[in-house]
Design an enzyme around this catalytic site. Structure first.
Site, mmCIF file in Angstrom:
data_model
loop_
_atom_site.group_PDB
_atom_site.id
_atom_site.type_symbol
_atom_site.label_atom_id
_atom_site.label_comp_id
_atom_site.label_asym_id
_atom_site.label_seq_id
_atom_site.Cartn_x
_atom_site.Cartn_y
_atom_site.Cartn_z
ATOM 1 N N ASP A 23 -4.988 5.687 1.975
ATOM 2 C CA ASP A 23 -3.904 5.137 1.174
ATOM 3 C C ASP A 23 -3.254 3.957 1.883
ATOM 4 O O ASP A 23 -3.596 3.623 3.016
ATOM 5 C CB ASP A 23 -2.829 6.221 0.973
ATOM 6 C CG ASP A 23 -2.858 6.779 -0.447
ATOM 7 O OD1 ASP A 23 -3.559 6.208 -1.283
ATOM 8 O OD2 ASP A 23 -2.168 7.774 -0.695
ATOM 9 N N MET A 33 10.919 6.621 -4.050
ATOM 10 C CA MET A 33 10.425 5.708 -5.094
ATOM 11 C C MET A 33 11.550 5.252 -6.015
ATOM 12 O O MET A 33 11.382 5.157 -7.232
ATOM 13 C CB MET A 33 9.307 6.374 -5.916
ATOM 14 C CG MET A 33 8.112 6.814 -5.080
ATOM 15 S SD MET A 33 6.903 7.780 -5.998
ATOM 16 C CE MET A 33 7.790 9.322 -6.223
ATOM 17 N N LYS A 71 -2.379 3.126 -3.700
ATOM 18 C CA LYS A 71 -1.632 3.058 -4.960
ATOM 19 C C LYS A 71 -0.185 2.728 -4.631
ATOM 20 O O LYS A 71 0.525 3.538 -4.073
ATOM 21 C CB LYS A 71 -1.683 4.400 -5.715
ATOM 22 C CG LYS A 71 -3.051 4.734 -6.293
ATOM 23 C CD LYS A 71 -3.053 6.124 -6.886
ATOM 24 C CE LYS A 71 -2.669 6.095 -8.350
ATOM 25 N NZ LYS A 71 -1.297 5.851 -8.671
#
Length: 700
Positions: A243, A380, A265
């Protein structure tokens, strides 16, 4: 010089041992388990040696006729040095491997420190440098081996013919053998016939045989935050799918042959979809590979690890999850904030601010969070920070609650912001915080438990260079709290010498080294030609830098000249004063070294031979280059390699050169100001960074 380890079949092969004493006996005892057919030639032979079965004894002096027909190897173990030397010369002319006891210079092969159990053999050698070190590691290895390993290997060997016939695909057969080996190691003994049959019945057929996938949490920062279990799986994998936000050093832990596949991602960046990632993991496993899915933080904490595990289980792929340190805890700790603390916060609530099925992307029960007394950590949620702060305040959260926004770990733009809840969004905007970042709200945000020695905390420093100098910089910088990234690593490629080294033992001259790499490369070349360093005792030596002088001392040679100022110019000035015009000067250095030194010496009337003995070549680079605060260069060749790999010197970070020669080269690639270390060493580079930071923080 290191020796290449090679395993050969000695069964029923002739081996000649010249000598009949204790040394010969010891060598013969090492050979006995390997089935050799030994002949011992010596006028006097120990009774213990003569009693060994299967040994042909010749009680006489060595004759050249003993080398006919060629034995597989020869061991010279007499107490006469001239006889041993003669045997070595005769064997090497006939290309017969020869070992001369206690004289590595006369050997074409060395006896390693052996560890042997049945079919398992391990040889340990230090190239003759330290038999004590070889013996030490032999004992450590022996302690690691399980009892009964010989029986386990014999059992596995007995299964090979049947498995080879039933599973023709090599990689699938290897996977079955690995599982059988693991089962035997777990039991500590070979499986019984019934256990083997039962185990094989539970193993997928060759057509259905698959590999496995491990979801491994890499933590949220440096490579050493990964768990021991996760690291072990990474070191044994055949493919790693990784990642964003992974410390590049972790990828180096995977075997060199492993497939490395980036499938990150990140919000706002086009990348592989979750479906594509799932299918790739399934495909790699079905091809029979052991796969590690390396994920930042913890795979199950908003990392979609559960979706990947479900997809793997549905596809029938063996899989497991290895937890990692989640960003909600690790990034906060990095900033010195404990997410819970006695008397201040008794609970921790981790919330996603990226919910797809609500109008503002926040959880449906969001207002309830304002009434909680513990620590709130939002992941996030940087884009929604104003909404988060407004809604919490509207629901009753005190507007003066201590809060923080932290981008850390391996984030591209590490920064910390602390402010009351009502001012947090504006403070983050003013500080140009960019994702990924955590939002922490609660009284613990007012605490700072970070180590007082972390004077470079929050800085990301890119390092270029060989492993030796890069490791020194990384250790020192990380101890000071900085994040050190080895963005471009170099290897040393030895160049064939275009001069006869033996003339160094006949003609007096000045030998000049400008780096520790040059010293080590030169003396490796000497060893390959069987030239002893002591034969150079009539020569004079000059070096640039204390590190180069220390490298020379490792070979028992003290530098006659080392200028106080570690530059080519200073060395040229002092050499001009110290050397005689009739003394040749040999420069033993990098292929890309600056022409300044030889030009100054030739202008002063000296005969100079500039001998390139090594070059730098790039082993690996981090791509794309992360955002950096500083970028260090430890050689002029490194500057050139960096420009080749990345296209240009970046304008963002402040560059630091290890010395004036490197600085002169860097000035050809950039017009931006940069720093030059006063001392040519890794420590000098670190001190230069500290000195530069004192401009902004005088208290450092």
């Amino acid at each position: 010089m290191p020796y290449f380890p090679m395993f050969i079949n000695l069964k029923n092969k002739p081996v000649l041992i010249v000598g009949g004493g204790v040394v010969a006996l010891r060598k013969l005892q090492k050979l006995t388990p390997y089935g050799a057919v030994p002949t011992v030639v010596a006028p006097h032979i120990l009774p213990e040696l003569a009693a060994l079965p299967g040994v042909k004894l010749c009680k006489r002096h060595f004759s050249v006729l003993d080398l006919r027909p060629h034995p597989m190897m020869v061991i010279a173990a007499t107490d006469n040095k001239e006889t041993n030397r003669r045997i070595s010369v005769l064997c090497q002319k006939r290309r017969i491997p020869v070992n001369v006891a206690d004289d590595p210079a006369l050997c074409s092969f060395l006896f390693p420190a052996l560890v042997q159990q049945g079919s398992f053999s391990a040889g340990i050698s230090t190239g003759g440098a330290s038999p004590a070190a070889a013996a030490y590691f032999k004992e450590r290895l022996r302690e690691l081996l399980p009892e009964g390993l010989d029986r386990l290997l014999f059992w596995l060997e007995s299964l090979r013919p049947a498995l080879k016939a039933s599973i023709p695909e090599q990689h699938k057969r290897a996977a079955v053998f690995r599982r059988l080996f693991d089962a035997g190691m777990t039991k500590g003994a070979p499986l019984t016939d019934e256990e083997t049959d039962r185990y094989m019945a539970d193993t997928p057929s060759a057509s259905a045989l698959s590999g496995s996938v491990a979801l491994v949490g890499a933590g949220c920062g440096r490579a050493d935050l990964i768990t021991v279990r996760g690291l072990r799986l990474l070191q044994q994998c055949q493919a790693v799918v990784y990642d964003d936000l992974i410390d590049p050093a972790l990828l180096n832990a995977a075997p060199e042959s492993a497939i490395r596949l980036y499938m990150g991602k990140r919000s706002g960046i086009h990348a592989a979809s979750q479906t594509e990632i799932n299918q790739k993991l399934i495909g790699l496993a079905r091809s029979g590979l052991r796969v590690v899915r390396l994920k930042g933080g913890d795979p199950y904490l908003f990392g979609r690890g559960g979706e990947e595990i479900l997809a793997l289980k549905e596809a029938g792929i063996p899989c497991q999850e290895v937890p990692g340190i989640p960003s909600a805890i690790g990034i906060a700790a990095e900033a010195g904030i404990p997410v819970t603390h006695r008397g201040i916060s008794r609970s921790l609530h981790i919330i996603t601010a990226h919910t797809a099925d609500t109008p503002d992307g926040l959880p449906a029960d969001f207002d309830t969070l304002a009434k909680l007394s513990g620590t709130l950590v939002f992941l996030m949620g940087l884009e929604r920070l104003p909404v988060i702060a407004t809604r919490l305040a509207a629901a009753g959260k005190d507007k003066n609650t201590p809060s923080a926004v932290i981008s850390g770990g391996n984030a591209p733009n590490p920064v910390q912001v602390r402010a009351p809840l009502s001012q947090l969004a504006q403070a983050a905007k003013n500080a140009h915080v960019s994702a990924p970042a955590i939002i922490l709200i609660g009284d613990v945000a007012a605490m700072d438990l970070s180590a007082p020695s972390c004077r470079l905390r929050g800085l990301r420093i890119g390092i270029t260079g060989t492993q030796e100098i890069a490791k020194k910089q990384m250790n020192a910088l990380q101890a000071l709290g900085a994040e050190a990234v080895w963005v471009l690593r170099f290897g040393i490629r030895e160049l064939p010498l275009k001069t006869d080294l033996r003339m160094l033992t006949e003609q007096s001259c000045w030998m000049v080294f400008t780096s520790a790499n040059g010293v080590r490369t030169f003396f490796r070349q000497l060893a390959q030609k069987n030239i002893c360093p002591h034969s150079l005792r009539t020569q004079k030596f000059a070096v640039i830098g204390a590190a180069t002088g220390a490298a020379l001392m490792q070979y028992g040679i003290h530098a006659d000249l080392c200028p106080d100022c570690f530059t080519s110019e200073a060395l040229a000035v002092e050499l001009t004063a110290a050397a005689k015009r009739e003394e040749p000067i040999l420069l033993l250095r990098s292929e890309t070294a600056s022409p300044v030194l030889p030009e100054m010496l030739r202008k002063a009337g000296f005969a100079v031979k500039d001998i390139p003995i090594y070059s730098l070549e790039s082993d690996a680079c981090v791509n794309p280059l992360p955002k950096l605060d500083y970028l260090t260069f430890s050689s002029a060749g490194g500057v050139k390699l960096f420009a080749e790999k990345y296209g240009a010197i970046p304008t963002g970070p402040r560059c630091i050169c290890i010395g004036s020669v490197t600085a002169q080269t860097l000035s050809q690639y950039t017009d931006d100001p940069f720093l030059t270390s006063v001392e040519i060493s890794a420590e000098g580079i670190v001190e230069t960074i500290l000195h530069d930071q004192r401009r902004f923080y005088p208290e450092m």
